[in-house]
Enzyme design. Structure first.
Site, PDB file in Angstrom:
ATOM      1  N   LYS A 132      24.732 -11.261  -5.887  1.00  0.00           N
ATOM      2  CA  LYS A 132      24.969  -9.822  -6.079  1.00  0.00           C
ATOM      3  C   LYS A 132      24.613  -8.978  -4.867  1.00  0.00           C
ATOM      4  O   LYS A 132      24.231  -7.818  -4.991  1.00  0.00           O
ATOM      5  CB  LYS A 132      24.222  -9.321  -7.328  1.00  0.00           C
ATOM      6  CG  LYS A 132      24.655 -10.058  -8.590  1.00  0.00           C
ATOM      7  CD  LYS A 132      23.849  -9.680  -9.813  1.00  0.00           C
ATOM      8  CE  LYS A 132      24.327 -10.498 -11.008  1.00  0.00           C
ATOM      9  NZ  LYS A 132      23.503 -10.290 -12.202  1.00  0.00           N
TER      10      LYS A 132
ATOM     11  N   HIS B 170      48.934   8.164  -6.288  1.00  0.00           N
ATOM     12  CA  HIS B 170      47.663   8.615  -6.844  1.00  0.00           C
ATOM     13  C   HIS B 170      47.790  10.018  -7.445  1.00  0.00           C
ATOM     14  O   HIS B 170      47.206  10.313  -8.483  1.00  0.00           O
ATOM     15  CB  HIS B 170      46.568   8.584  -5.770  1.00  0.00           C
ATOM     16  CG  HIS B 170      45.941   7.229  -5.608  1.00  0.00           C
ATOM     17  ND1 HIS B 170      44.778   6.879  -6.231  1.00  0.00           N
ATOM     18  CD2 HIS B 170      46.347   6.125  -4.933  1.00  0.00           C
ATOM     19  CE1 HIS B 170      44.486   5.631  -5.932  1.00  0.00           C
ATOM     20  NE2 HIS B 170      45.429   5.144  -5.151  1.00  0.00           N
TER      21      HIS B 170
END
Length: 319
Positions: free
Chosen positions: A144, A314
């Site tokens: 991570k 977008h």
């Protein structure tokens, strides 16, 4: 590959344009006869860090570990009915010794399995060598966090997907040309990423990985490693060749969030919930389908950039 035939890829995102983009890429891939995807390597890692007196002791510990991997495997595998220890690689930094354990965790993502198994193996290292365990995770795993070791050595599944799209289909479906997409990929994904010192050389692989992880009950923090993706595009005589290679895609079809009701249902829609036969085949298939989805997303965004449709998409789709 593990995932044959046609599949639905459930995605969960707040970005309206993303679904439209991936759908456009998937449609283009389907028209071209589909993508090919293969898991190339599999191994969940955990890397504890030990303290030693000095560099001489560090060398002694490293040598002992290399010669006694079967004993470490016996200890590690005594904790799990599924996991298998594949390898242990020592790394020394002064008076610190890191041991990077790699496991075949079958259909589980396997982080907890690897941690518990490694703890048992560490007890053997402490008993047989002068090393003292400081932390069960020494950050060389690397879990991570952005890390070159995962980009190079892999973590979870290393998976590639590719497709060859005839030139006329690039123009019809993606509203651009093979040459324009190839140039955008070289200048953006390869040169731009190199100049930025990036670990991943891609347009937005993390977008698709994140949406798939949320929908399919995966550990969302592992999107960090999932973005370790290299996208290549080649203008061939017969069409546009495109590939994605995800070095460290950490996925599973059992355990963790895969048992949540909605996510379990989404894995059923995909066709690979629960344990596979043979063990590991469902998680392999999940990795392959996600890789094909990433490929679709890369193609669509590169097409939008090379035809200059990105901002209008977008604006129209709400983000």
């Amino acid at each position: 590959g593990a995932a044959d035939g046609d599949h639905y890829l459930p995605l969960a995102t707040t970005e309206g344009a993303l679904l439209a983009s991936v759908n456009r890429g998937v449609s283009t891939i389907r028209t071209a006869g589909g993508a090919t995807a293969r898991v190339l390597k599999s191994g969940m890692t955990r890397a504890p860090v030990f303290r030693v007196e000095d560099v001489a002791a560090a060398g002694e510990v490293s040598a002992w570990v290399r010669e006694h991997i079967p004993e470490l495997a016996e200890a590690a595998e005594s904790t799990t009915s599924h996991g298998e220890l594949q390898d242990v690689t020592p790394y020394v930094v002064g008076d610190s010794v890191f041991l990077r354990f790699s496991y075949d965790t079958k259909d589980a993502m396997g982080m907890n399995m690897a941690t518990i198994a490694t703890e048992a193996a560490c007890a053997v290292v402490e008993r047989e060598t002068p090393a003292a365990l400081v932390a069960l995770s020494g950050n060389l795993c690397s879990d991570k966090k952005p890390a070159a070791i995962n980009a190079v050595e892999g973590r979870g599944r290393t998976v590639s997907a590719d497709v060859l799209i005839p030139h006329e289909q690039v123009e019809e479906r993606l509203d651009t040309t093979t040459a324009a997409i190839a140039e955008a990929n070289t200048r953006k994904n390869l040169v731009g990423s190199a100049k930025a010192g990036a670990l991943g050389f891609n347009s937005h692989a993390a977008n698709v990985v994140a949406a798939a992880f949320l929908a399919l009950g995966q550990d969302a923090a592992h999107v960090v490693e999932g973005s370790n993706t290299i996208t290549t595009v080649d203008a061939r005589e017969e069409g546009l060749y495109a590939s994605v290679t995800l070095a460290s895609l950490e996925v599973g079809t059992v355990g963790g969030g895969t048992s949540l009701p909605t996510q379990s249902e989404a894995l059923d829609v995909l066709g690979y919930s629960g344990g596979g036969d043979p063990a590991g085949s469902n998680a392999d298939a999940l990795a392959e389908v996600i890789a094909a989805g990433v490929l679709a997303g890369e193609l669509s965004l590169l097409a939008a950039l090379s035809s200059r449709h990105l901002s209008s998409a977008h604006a129209e789709l709400g983000r």
